[in-house]
Design an enzyme around this catalytic site. Structure first.
Site, PDB file in Angstrom:
ATOM      1  N   ILE A   1       0.817  -1.214   0.000  1.00  0.00           N
ATOM      2  CA  ILE A   1       0.000   0.000   0.000  1.00  0.00           C
ATOM      3  C   ILE A   1       0.847   1.257   0.000  1.00  0.00           C
ATOM      4  O   ILE A   1       0.345   2.362  -0.128  1.00  0.00           O
ATOM      5  CB  ILE A   1      -0.998   0.036   1.192  1.00  0.00           C
ATOM      6  N   GLY A   2       2.112   1.083   0.148  1.00  0.00           N
ATOM      7  CA  GLY A   2       2.977   2.257   0.109  1.00  0.00           C
ATOM      8  C   GLY A   2       4.415   1.815   0.101  1.00  0.00           C
ATOM      9  O   GLY A   2       4.745   0.736   0.578  1.00  0.00           O
TER      10      GLY A   2
ATOM     11  N   LYS B   1       8.758  -0.840   2.793  1.00  0.00           N
ATOM     12  CA  LYS B   1       7.617  -1.192   1.971  1.00  0.00           C
ATOM     13  C   LYS B   1       6.474  -1.358   2.962  1.00  0.00           C
ATOM     14  O   LYS B   1       6.661  -1.967   4.012  1.00  0.00           O
ATOM     15  CB  LYS B   1       7.929  -2.510   1.279  1.00  0.00           C
ATOM     16  N   VAL B   2       5.321  -0.807   2.669  1.00  0.00           N
ATOM     17  CA  VAL B   2       4.202  -0.968   3.593  1.00  0.00           C
ATOM     18  C   VAL B   2       3.158  -1.866   2.934  1.00  0.00           C
ATOM     19  O   VAL B   2       2.715  -1.598   1.823  1.00  0.00           O
ATOM     20  CB  VAL B   2       3.580   0.394   3.989  1.00  0.00           C
TER      21      VAL B   2
ATOM     22  N   LYS C   1       4.970  -2.404   7.985  1.00  0.00           N
ATOM     23  CA  LYS C   1       6.108  -1.711   7.383  1.00  0.00           C
ATOM     24  C   LYS C   1       7.264  -2.703   7.396  1.00  0.00           C
ATOM     25  O   LYS C   1       7.682  -3.162   8.459  1.00  0.00           O
ATOM     26  CB  LYS C   1       6.421  -0.507   8.276  1.00  0.00           C
TER      27      LYS C   1
ATOM     28  N   ASP D   1       8.726  16.562  11.179  1.00  0.00           N
ATOM     29  CA  ASP D   1       8.495  16.271   9.756  1.00  0.00           C
ATOM     30  C   ASP D   1       6.993  16.283   9.459  1.00  0.00           C
ATOM     31  O   ASP D   1       6.459  15.389   8.801  1.00  0.00           O
ATOM     32  CB  ASP D   1       9.128  14.919   9.393  1.00  0.00           C
TER      33      ASP D   1
HETATM   34  C1  6BB Z   1      -0.007   3.068   6.734  1.00  0.00           C
HETATM   35  C2  6BB Z   1       1.210   3.298   7.446  1.00  0.00           C
HETATM   36  C3  6BB Z   1       1.241   3.049   8.801  1.00  0.00           C
HETATM   37  O1  6BB Z   1       2.329   4.078   5.524  1.00  0.00           O
HETATM   38  C4  6BB Z   1       3.829   5.973   1.366  1.00  0.00           C
HETATM   39  C5  6BB Z   1       4.222   5.540   2.735  1.00  0.00           C
HETATM   40  C6  6BB Z   1      -1.188   2.672   7.308  1.00  0.00           C
HETATM   41  C7  6BB Z   1      -0.277   3.246   5.415  1.00  0.00           C
HETATM   42  C8  6BB Z   1      -2.317   3.048   4.025  1.00  0.00           C
HETATM   43  C9  6BB Z   1      -1.844   3.759   2.934  1.00  0.00           C
HETATM   44  C10 6BB Z   1      -2.578   3.849   1.760  1.00  0.00           C
HETATM   45  C11 6BB Z   1      -3.802   3.210   1.684  1.00  0.00           C
HETATM   46  C12 6BB Z   1      -4.272   2.507   2.759  1.00  0.00           C
HETATM   47  C13 6BB Z   1      -3.531   2.424   3.921  1.00  0.00           C
HETATM   48  C14 6BB Z   1       2.375   3.311   9.482  1.00  0.00           C
HETATM   49  N1  6BB Z   1       3.465   3.792   8.913  1.00  0.00           N
HETATM   50  C15 6BB Z   1       3.474   4.062   7.592  1.00  0.00           C
HETATM   51  C16 6BB Z   1       2.341   3.816   6.839  1.00  0.00           C
HETATM   52  C17 6BB Z   1       3.396   4.718   4.902  1.00  0.00           C
HETATM   53  C18 6BB Z   1       3.018   5.034   3.499  1.00  0.00           C
HETATM   54  C19 6BB Z   1       1.931   6.052   3.485  1.00  0.00           C
HETATM   55  C20 6BB Z   1       1.605   6.434   2.084  1.00  0.00           C
HETATM   56  N2  6BB Z   1       2.755   6.914   1.443  1.00  0.00           N
HETATM   57  N3  6BB Z   1      -2.111   2.617   6.383  1.00  0.00           N
HETATM   58  N4  6BB Z   1      -1.573   2.973   5.224  1.00  0.00           N
HETATM   59  F1  6BB Z   1      -0.689   4.364   3.013  1.00  0.00           F
END
Ligand code: 6BB
Length: 660
Positions: free
Chosen positions: A17-18, A24-25, A40, A132
């Protein structure tokens, strides 16, 4: 696809998802509760000096508990990976939400900003500065609750918040003047400045200080002058002004913010900063877990109350959140259980230095997506917080090899950063502020003269895009949400003979076209981009482009993907040169979504279907171009894409007119 052994039986991994730099998430399901979580995943080998940043983040996350801070559930460390299991925020980034709406109304901004103020005031009350704050680090859950993420740059000054810090860090566009000048600063004060920039972006849909070069940007920040659009209410513009005071001593304080009239308008109550009360005994959850683990409830609670951030912690916190939502509490019997007595406690620092290597290598790799270093020797470590860092201190000195002075006074690592995007996160190591991380590389930029303020609000769209200053250029901040669902499987790439059909809620970051022939769209797009010096690789109906730094203005490098797709069910095919966008994000500006080529921008979330169709697509299908950011700073990338697509639109438009 790598199957991580340490997650097996505990979490079911889903799509990515990210991703950003070293992490990598992934979306995943916590098997015992069936709840969605975000994991993560970081490979230690890729972390390098960012290892201390990860530890700092973990330490902070284990100390904080607030409804507007993304919750930590579990930390798994193996000798090769970190898995950080956190709250899933299905709404994605606040940045995308602003993009979708162009700018937010005063009441929606207030609703969001109250949540941000509450979270930041809470952090400050615990002695942390975030450092940040920006919309990319704020996520939304499905109930429009904001959740702050990314504590990798936070600082907890020894001796309290009154003690000055000296590490220049964060994103330049959100950096306070004292940071830009490389002065010592107070964490609270720079967070307030960043919140001022944030509130401005919510209400205006653009950055208050923006420039194509870092030098130009800094000059603007130091003047403290920004455009005040007439649509801002008196209350909001005075609040922004009080936060964007160049002299930090004249800046509004967090305590004053809590009860600022604009923030309490129509709500009356000051913003609350209270923490969530979830670290308490809940009989129902403890008993359920005790019975699942075949132990007495006291044994269960004795374990839970140590807050080890192991699978039990995750289960407990997720059960509590289910309970708060009013869902029935039950545990899945098929999930793995860890004997409570047998839970290992191994110090993170010990593990890292000794690099445990004697655990069986039993992870599975399923073809494709091979990672550069496999996750061998998995062992689940349940790391007490006090063991995370030696002496519990967050101060780690920066190795000299990463220190390199920049003309702007910031320090940067020597190595090129694969982690950070251009124009992001500049840091210098300081002796006193608990920031272990060397400054990230800022692009070496030509110095450009400071322009007069950008005419973000002007109707003149003929030249350099006023809209390039808008947040809402719409360029695919959210694409990563859907990448795994929407992108054809790798083995289809080279042979794919027709575009995919996107349906349902997959219609995200898509511009529709007037074309009838997908082959023509892709070839015209690729020709137009090539003319502008952007060489794209074609795979099936996807173009992957890479922009080197400085190809467009002074912007940094970034890469993107454009995929040609069919969008069915939009009704009859669009009439030639129809001018009625379904949902236009860019109302004016160079992208010209009102043009026949890029007519509408449809935004949805990441669920839905994708399927092949016959060569001509569904009967009423429209051909769309789906955009995706692969790498690059949000703002920087948006500008790049606006430029690219503006040029492309003109080019392709010409072709369209003669070919449709
Ligand atoms: C997290 C998240 C939780 O994301 C790139 C980095 C939790 C991300 C998520 C999403 C998109 C759609 C649905 C759910 C804790 N740390 C980092 C996290 C990092 C990414 C955020 C988006 N940009 N849910 N989601 F990101």
């Amino acid at each position: 696809m790598v199957r991580h052994y340490s997650l097996k039986g505990f979490y079911e991994l889903d799509r990515t998802i990210g991703s950003g730099g070293f992490a990598k998430v992934k979306l995943a399901t916590h098997i015992a509760t069936g709840e969605k979580v975000a994991i993560k995943i970081m490979q230690k080998a890729q972390l390098g000096s960012d290892l201390s940043r990860v530890k700092l983040e973990l330490k902070a996350l284990q100390n904080v508990l607030h409804e507007h801070i993304c919750k930590l559930y579990q930390v798994i460390e193996t000798d090769t990976h970190f898995f950080i299991i956190m709250e899933y925020c299905s709404g994605g980034e606040l940045f995308d939400h602003i993009v979708e709406k162009n700018r937010l109304t005063e009441s929606e901004s207030r609703m969001f900003f109250r949540q941000i103020v509450s979270a930041v005031a809470y952090l400050h009350s615990l002695g942390y500065a975030h450092r940040d704050l920006k919309p990319e680090n704020i996520l939304l859950d499905k109930h429009q609750n904001l959740k702050l993420i990314d504590f990798g740059l936070c600082a907890k000054p020894e001796g309290g918040m009154e003690n000055p810090l000296s590490t220049s860090c964060g994103s330049p566009t959100y950096a306070a003047p004292e940071l830009v000048l490389g002065k010592q600063y107070l964490g609270t004060e720079v967070d307030i400045w960043a919140m001022g920039v944030l509130l401005y972006t919510l209400l205006v849909g653009a950055l208050p200080f923006d420039d194509d070069s870092i030098d130009g940007l800094y000059k603007k920040i130091l003047t403290g002058k920004y455009e005040e659009p007439p649509f801002l209410s008196k209350g909001s513009s005075s609040l922004i002004k009080s936060m964007l005071q160049v002299d930090p001593k004249k800046r509004i304080t967090i305590t004053e913010l809590l009860s600022h009239p604009w923030l309490t308008l129509g709500i009356l109550d000051p913003v609350e900063l209270k923490s969530e009360n979830v670290k308490c005994y809940d009989a129902q959850c403890v008993e359920l877990m005790a019975s699942q683990n075949h132990v007495h409830k006291d044994v269960m609670w004795n374990h839970l109350k140590k807050w080890k951030y192991d699978y039990h912690t995750a289960t407990y916190l997720l059960l509590l959140s289910k309970k708060n939502r009013g869902s029935t509490l039950k545990l899945n019997n098929s999930s793995m259980t860890i004997p409570i007595e047998a839970t290992k406690e191994i110090s993170l620092t010990k593990t890292i230095s000794k690099n445990i290597a004697n655990v069986p290598d039993n992870f599975l790799v399923e073809n494709a997506e091979k990672e550069s270093k496999s996750e061998k020797n998995d062992i689940i470590l349940n790391t007490p917080i006090d063991k995370l860092l030696p002496g519990g201190s967050s101060t780690v000195s920066t190795p000299d090899k990463y220190k390199q002075h920049q003309p702007n006074g910031f320090l940067e690592p020597n190595k090129p950063s694969s982690i950070r995007r251009p124009l992001k996160r500049l840091r210098s190591p300081g002796p006193d502020d608990g920031s272990p991380i060397p400054a990230k590389r800022a692009p070496t930029e030509r110095s450009t003269p400071v322009n007069t303020p950008d005419k973000i609000l002007s109707n003149n769209t003929s030249e350099t895009p006023g809209s390039a200053r808008r947040v809402l250029g719409s360029i695919e901040r959210s694409f990563h949400r859907v990448v795994n669902v929407l992108t054809p499987k790798k083995n289809e790439d080279s042979t794919i003979s027709r575009p995919m059909v996107l349906t349902g809620k997959n219609l995200c970051n898509i511009s529709t076209t007037q074309y009838r022939d997908p082959e023509l769209v892709i070839s015209d797009l690729s020709k137009a981009l090539e003319k502008k010096g952007v060489v794209c690789k074609r795979k099936g109906f996807t173009l992957r482009g890479k922009l080197d730094a400085n190809v467009i203005q002074n912007l940094g490098a970034c890469s993107f993907e454009l995929e040609i797709c069919y969008i069915p069910n939009l009704g009859p095919p669009l009439p030639k040169f129809s001018n009625t966008p379904t949902k236009s994000i860019l109302k004016k500006g160079p992208l010209n979504f009102d043009s026949p080529v890029q007519k509408s921008l449809l935004v949805g979330d990441n669920k839905g279907d994708k399927c092949d169709v016959s060569k001509n697509g569904p009967p009423s299908a429209v051909i769309g171009i789906r955009r995706k950011r692969l790498k690059g700073d949000a703002w920087c990338y948006k500008k790049v894409c606006e430029e690219v697509l503006a040029l492309t639109a003109n080019e392709v438009k010409g072709v369209t007119e003669s070919s449709v």
